[in-house]
Motif scaffolding. Sequence first.
Motif, short mmCIF file in Angstrom:
data_model
loop_
_atom_site.label_atom_id
_atom_site.label_comp_id
_atom_site.label_asym_id
_atom_site.label_seq_id
_atom_site.Cartn_x
_atom_site.Cartn_y
_atom_site.Cartn_z
N MET A 1 -7.08 3.75 4.00
CA MET A 1 -6.24 4.52 3.10
C MET A 1 -7.09 5.33 2.11
O MET A 1 -6.85 6.51 1.89
CB MET A 1 -5.33 3.57 2.34
CG MET A 1 -4.06 4.17 1.84
SD MET A 1 -3.13 2.95 0.88
CE MET A 1 -4.22 2.70 -0.52
N LEU B 1 2.72 2.47 2.31
CA LEU B 1 2.63 3.17 3.60
C LEU B 1 3.86 2.75 4.41
O LEU B 1 4.38 1.65 4.22
CB LEU B 1 1.38 2.73 4.35
CG LEU B 1 0.03 3.02 3.72
CD1 LEU B 1 -1.06 2.20 4.40
CD2 LEU B 1 -0.27 4.50 3.81
N LYS C 1 -7.49 9.36 2.15
CA LYS C 1 -7.06 10.07 0.96
C LYS C 1 -8.18 10.97 0.43
O LYS C 1 -7.93 12.02 -0.14
CB LYS C 1 -6.66 9.07 -0.12
CG LYS C 1 -5.78 9.66 -1.18
CD LYS C 1 -4.94 8.59 -1.85
CE LYS C 1 -3.53 9.07 -2.05
NZ LYS C 1 -2.56 8.01 -2.20
N TRP D 1 -1.65 3.77 13.03
CA TRP D 1 -3.07 3.60 12.78
C TRP D 1 -3.68 2.56 13.72
O TRP D 1 -4.77 2.74 14.24
CB TRP D 1 -3.31 3.18 11.32
CG TRP D 1 -3.18 4.32 10.35
CD1 TRP D 1 -2.84 5.62 10.65
CD2 TRP D 1 -3.41 4.28 8.94
NE1 TRP D 1 -2.83 6.38 9.51
CE2 TRP D 1 -3.18 5.58 8.44
CE3 TRP D 1 -3.76 3.27 8.05
CZ2 TRP D 1 -3.31 5.90 7.10
CZ3 TRP D 1 -3.90 3.59 6.71
CH2 TRP D 1 -3.67 4.89 6.24
N TYR E 1 -6.58 -0.91 3.44
CA TYR E 1 -6.91 -0.30 2.15
C TYR E 1 -8.07 0.67 2.29
O TYR E 1 -8.04 1.81 1.78
CB TYR E 1 -7.26 -1.40 1.15
CG TYR E 1 -7.42 -0.90 -0.26
CD1 TYR E 1 -6.50 -0.03 -0.83
CD2 TYR E 1 -8.51 -1.30 -1.03
CE1 TYR E 1 -6.65 0.43 -2.12
CE2 TYR E 1 -8.67 -0.84 -2.33
CZ TYR E 1 -7.74 0.03 -2.86
OH TYR E 1 -7.89 0.49 -4.14
N PHE F 1 0.81 -1.22 0.00
CA PHE F 1 0.00 0.00 0.00
C PHE F 1 0.84 1.27 0.00
O PHE F 1 0.29 2.37 0.08
CB PHE F 1 -0.93 0.01 1.21
CG PHE F 1 -1.97 -1.06 1.16
CD1 PHE F 1 -2.88 -1.11 0.12
CD2 PHE F 1 -2.04 -2.02 2.17
CE1 PHE F 1 -3.85 -2.10 0.08
CE2 PHE F 1 -3.01 -3.01 2.13
CZ PHE F 1 -3.91 -3.05 1.07
#
Lengths: 142, 142
Positions: free
Chosen positions: B51, B12, B55, B20, B48, B10
């Motif tokens: 994320m 990250l 975003k 997180w 995901y 991902f």
Amino acid sequence: MTIDEVSKKFNLTKDTLRYWERIGLLPDIPRNDSGYRDYDQHAVNWVYYIMVLRKAGMAIESLTEFVKLLREGDQTADARKALFIKQRDDLVEQRANIDKTIRYLNFKIDHFEDHMLSYENEKLAYEGEFDDSPAQTTQKSK
Amino acid sequence: MTIDEVSKKFNLTKDTLRYWERIGLLPDIPRNDSGYRDYDQHAVNWVYYIMVLRKAGMAIESLTEFVKLLREGDQTADARKALFIKQRDDLVEQRANIDKTIRYLNFKIDHFEDHMLSYENEKLAYEGEFDDSPAQTTQKSK
DNA sequence: GCTTGCGTTGGAGTGCAGACCAAGGTTTAT
DNA sequence: ATAAACCTTGGTCTGCACTCCAACGCAAGC
């Protein structure tokens, strides 16, 4: 206008106005004889301008860059215009992301019951729909 | 999957993944015998999912709230659905703001020459177009 | 079996975007 | 002319979202 009037007009704190000026988000604000800020029309418009762009998620960096160019005078007009175009394009992209997420959320809202049962749907629901979908890395089986 | 695999998948950092998890943005990640994180499909999907929503500008607060509700079980389904709906509505509003700013930038790009000459146009260009247009306060003349 | 490189936690540090405070000058009102 | 209510700068503080240690455990390769 005094800093108090401007802050009330735009619903910003005085601290924010001073902060913006300090980091170069605003041009230098004119002062009166006692050194008090005395915002003229130009300055007031700048404040509003920054407010709008910030609110729309524009990066502070781009805004300071813009103010810097503006200070350098007319010969930077092309660079400034390019900056606007880039910002516009960024926002268009951002909007596309938001659109996708809205569609995804709508899907989840519509299929809420299903969702509770299978997390696997999470991914399926937007894979191929979201730009930053994770690269299909060769996935070690363990 | 190991934390390293997930972080690469991902894009990250591992620190972000641990962060997180720590603040409750992710459910508790399963561990192997040595206490290492071992992300299963459920966990990976959550990453995901977070994320994507991050975003798209979704507030972290709402996301932790959601994870909290999810932990509390099925009886919170309504609350979770309501959260989704609110998030969707927020995004719709956000999109509207972006639209306005895009229109404004387009205007400025099209009229770039004019712009250079009169700052007063700044305001005129979107007044009445932007939600948070400054209240027409009674404006002391000086 | 020892080195190298993963992983773990707890805690400290960073940068942003302000918010807050102190010490002092100014303006206004009484 | 003194208090109250402004303003100034410089500095510190806060909360967020990481980011980077330090000290240690585990695991793989040689």
